[in-house]
Write a protein that holds these residues in place. Structure first.
Motif: not given
Length: 775
Positions: A359-366
């Motif tokens: 989920s941290e990677v998803i947030k970084q992508t956002e």
């Protein structure tokens, strides 16, 4: 009256306008007078009844005369007026045409004047590096030339000269803009001879960004950068410039930063001059770039470009927009695909327990996309990059399945010589799975029930052996053991996964075994035929897999979202058993063929009184025994004991059957032949049991050596024929015992009679003995 008419008729040629009006006026008065006289006469005639014939005739003549005058005047008016009207219209048309021509000439002169003024303003603005004004004035000049081209009567040489001039000036403007553009962004790239295969080949890459103009250059306007970009946009060259810039930027800076974890971008600012972007190499052990690092490096480059080059607004007819939008449209698709392919694909977790951390990677992508939108590089709500990051469950399952299949195939094509010993106590290490229905209350109830049953002691007095339904002791390939562990590990990922992911993982495990079914027999085909050791291991491997497939699916059934009636892995069991048996039977046939080929050199075991024939026959028997000993050593401690004994027994039985058949086919056996045939049989009888060595411990093998008749069908037949070869007629008859003796159990009447005829001469004693050989 007559004088008036005469005057009217006398007038010839062109009537003046005033003359005509005067005559019409006079005629009108004359008509009124005549009308009054006629009215007066009518009144007198029909009202006052004062007839006057003479007066009436005079009035009639007067009326006719006036009527003629009117017709004559009317005809004259029509001819003269129409003629004058036609002339007037013609003259008006000529004047109108002349006026239009004069107007067109005035417009032409005005366009020429506008062209000249625009060109002068263009040159002045270009000299002052006011590129926006220059571009606009050039546009006005082009509009004037286009207007001249639209005029039909324009002299062609003039228009051609003006068109050439406007083209030359456009190229001149584009050249100056190109020069200024090159000063704004100066690239330092690796040599074209250098192969761009490693991070070190990109270390010479650098980008110098200038704000526009140099320090102390007062002749250059302050807002040179917007002026250059706006002028390029007006001329339609901005998109081409940014497209070429974007290609170089992606190839030599953005793509290397994405590909190589050790590459970082360094930004060095120069006061009042701009900034320099350069690539540096750092030490790192990471094989693949981390998403957060990639996003940071890319944003550093794009933010610097936005601050020094692409943050300018362009004024257009439709909507004002940033230059960064153009660059974003050109490089985003390729850059996002590169990030997905080289970064996000490798960041997908290896097991389901790490999915929550993603989920941290998803947030970084956002956050990455949000920053790009703020700077204008990206438009829209959702992109392929963010969709890929958010769809992690699907990608995890796909990657997991792909990695599992690749790992499984690697195991299948690895060497099979490395083996591990399997005992009946061996169990697959299946991780403890959570109870899907599981509550504490249910566990307590189940424990109470089990305690209750223990108290009642409902167990049977006779228990099955602990080894019941267990695999016998044997050896399997280490790779197959790892393959089963891989399958169990993959099925363990099902716990806690989404239904779609769970189903995909389940069918991936099935695909592993389907792959084994086709890859292993094909890849190791030659070795299975040439090496008996590998054939035995493959047999054990297949039986090992089939054994565990019986229960493998049911252990994970509560965690699999499959419909009732699914076979899980049980349907694969018969296929694996057939595969193992087929492989081992093929090796057995190879060994049988070798054995029969050796026995075929014995010259049918005939004429053994000849030393050469006896030597060849004896050698063939010794070779067969040696072959069986070698197989016994190769298969020792590899095959299960029962399979080992059956295999060696089958091969030994083949050799014995061939020897017996050859002996039974002999028509004449002399005493020497019989003695030597018996010696050959005794060799097999003495050394045959010694080839049964299924276990490394010799003491434990005696049991199986004593059980040779169990595994060799023709063993007793060999013993009986060996006795017959050294017996007399009476001994043979006694062992026949009227069809109830041991000989009768191994031979038929005809076979026994044929053997007696070959061994003994035709005498009365032989005839008496033959008569007793009956059932």
């Amino acid at each position: 009256m007559s004088s008036f008419v005469t005057e009217v008729l006398a007038s010839s040629g062109k009537l003046e306008k005033d003359d005509l009006a005067c005559k019409i006026s006079k005629l009108s008065r004359k008509v009124e007078e005549t009308k009054e006289e006629v009215t007066d006469m009518i009144n007198k005639k029909y009202v006052e009844f004062m007839p006057s014939m003479e007066g009436a005739e005079e009035l009639l003549d007067q009326v006719e005369s006036v009527s003629k005058d009117i017709d004559l005047l009317k005809s004259c008016i029509e001819n003269e007026v129409q003629q004058n009207l036609h002339d007037a219209v013609t003259e008006y048309a000529k004047l109108k045409q002349q006026l239009e021509k004069n107007t067109a000439v005035i417009d032409l002169l005005q366009h020429l004047q506008e062209f000249d003024t625009a060109i002068e303003e263009y040159h002045r603005a270009l000299q002052e590096k006011n590129f926006v004004v220059a571009a606009k004035q050039h546009g006005k000049a082009r509009a004037s030339v286009d207007a001249l081209k639209a005029w039909k009567d324009t002299e062609l040489p003039l228009v051609h000269s003006l068109s050439s001039e406007i083209t030359i000036q456009r190229e001149n403007l584009i050249y100056h803009l190109g020069e200024e553009w090159q000063k704004l962004a100066v690239w330092k790239l690796p040599s074209t001879k250098t192969e761009l295969t490693s991070e070190k080949s990109f270390l010479k890459t650098a980008l110098h960004l200038n704000r526009g103009g140099s320090k102390g250059d007062e002749s250059v306007p302050h807002a040179l950068l917007p002026s250059i970009l706006q002028a390029l946009s007006i001329q339609g060259e901005l998109h081409k410039k940014i497209k070429l810039f974007g290609q170089v930027l992606f190839k030599y800076m953005l793509k290397p930063l994405i590909l190589y974890p050790s590459l970082v971008v360094e930004v060095s600012s120069q006061p009042e001059q701009g900034a320099v972007l350069s690539l540096q190499c750092t030490e790192t052990k990471a094989e693949h770039p981390d998403p957060s690092q990639v996003y940071t490096k890319v944003l550093t480059v794009l933010k610097t470009l936005h601050e020094h080059l692409f943050g300018t607004f362009l004024v257009t007819k439709k909507v004002d927009s940033k230059v960064s939008e153009i660059l974003g449209d050109l490089i985003w698709e390729e850059m996002s695909e590169c990030i997905i392919r080289e970064c996000l694909v490798h960041s997908i977790p290896a097991n389901s327990s790490q999915l929550a951390e993603y989920s941290e990677v998803i947030k970084q992508t956002e956050d990455f996309e949000s920053s790009l939108k703020e700077m204008g590089y990206l438009a829209g709500d959702s992109t392929d990059l963010l969709k890929y990051a958010r769809n992690i469950n699907c990608h995890f399952a796909s990657k997991k399945c792909q990695d599992v299949i690749v790992a499984a195939r690697k195991l299948m094509t690895s060497e099979m010589h490395n083996t591990v010993k399997i005992t009946p106590e061996y169990k697959l290490s299946i991780p403890k799975l959570p109870n899907p229905s599981g509550g504490e209350k249910e566990r307590k109830e189940s424990s109470k029930k089990s305690a209750h049953y223990d108290q009642q002691s409902l167990e049977n007095e006779k228990q099955l052996s602990p080894n019941t339904l267990c695999l016998p002791m044997c050896r399997i390939s280490e790779s197959v053991q790892q393959l089963m562990e891989l399958a169990i590990q993959t099925l363990s990922e099902v716990v806690g996964s989404s239904p779609q992911c769970a189903v995909q993982l389940f069918y991936t495990v099935r695909n592993i075994f389907h792959l084994f079914f086709y890859v292993v027999p094909t890849y190791h085909k030659d070795n299975f035929l040439k090496l008996p050791h590998l054939a035995a291991i493959q047999h054990n491997n297949c039986m090992f897999i089939a054994h565990h497939l019986l229960t493998l699916g049911f252990q994970f059934k509560p965690h699999l979202p499959l419909k009732d009636g699914v076979a899980y892995f049980v349907d694969l069991v018969p296929g694996f058993r057939r595969l193992g048996a087929r492989c081992f039977v093929a090796q057995m046939n190879v060994q049988k063929a070798e054995m029969l080929e050796r026995l075929s050199t014995a010259r049918n075991f005939s004429n053994l009184d000849d030393e050469d024939n006896y030597s060849v026959a004896s050698k063939a028997i010794r070779q067969v025994i040696h072959q069986l000993r070698r197989l016994g050593k190769v298969w020792q401690d590899v095959l299960p004991v029962n399979i080992y004994c059956k295999a060696i027994g089958t091969l030994l039985n083949t050799a014995i059957s061939e020897l017996i058949n050859k002996i039974m086919m002999l028509e004449d056996i002399s005493n020497v032949d019989g003695e030597r045939l018996r010696t050959l049989c005794q060799t097999i009888i003495e050394e045959g049991p010694l080839v049964f060595n299924p276990l490394p411990d010799e003491n434990k093998n005696k049991k199986y050596q004593e059980e040779v008749p169990v595994y060799v069908k023709k063993w007793m037949t060999l013993k009986e024929i060996s006795m017959v070869l050294n017996a007399n007629l009476q001994e043979i008859v006694d062992r026949w015992a009227e069809g109830k003796g041991p000989l009768a159990a191994e031979f038929s009447c005809n076979e026994m009679k044929s053997l007696i005829r070959a061994l003994f001469k035709n005498t009365e004693r032989r005839a008496a003995a033959l008569a007793k050989i009956t059932k």
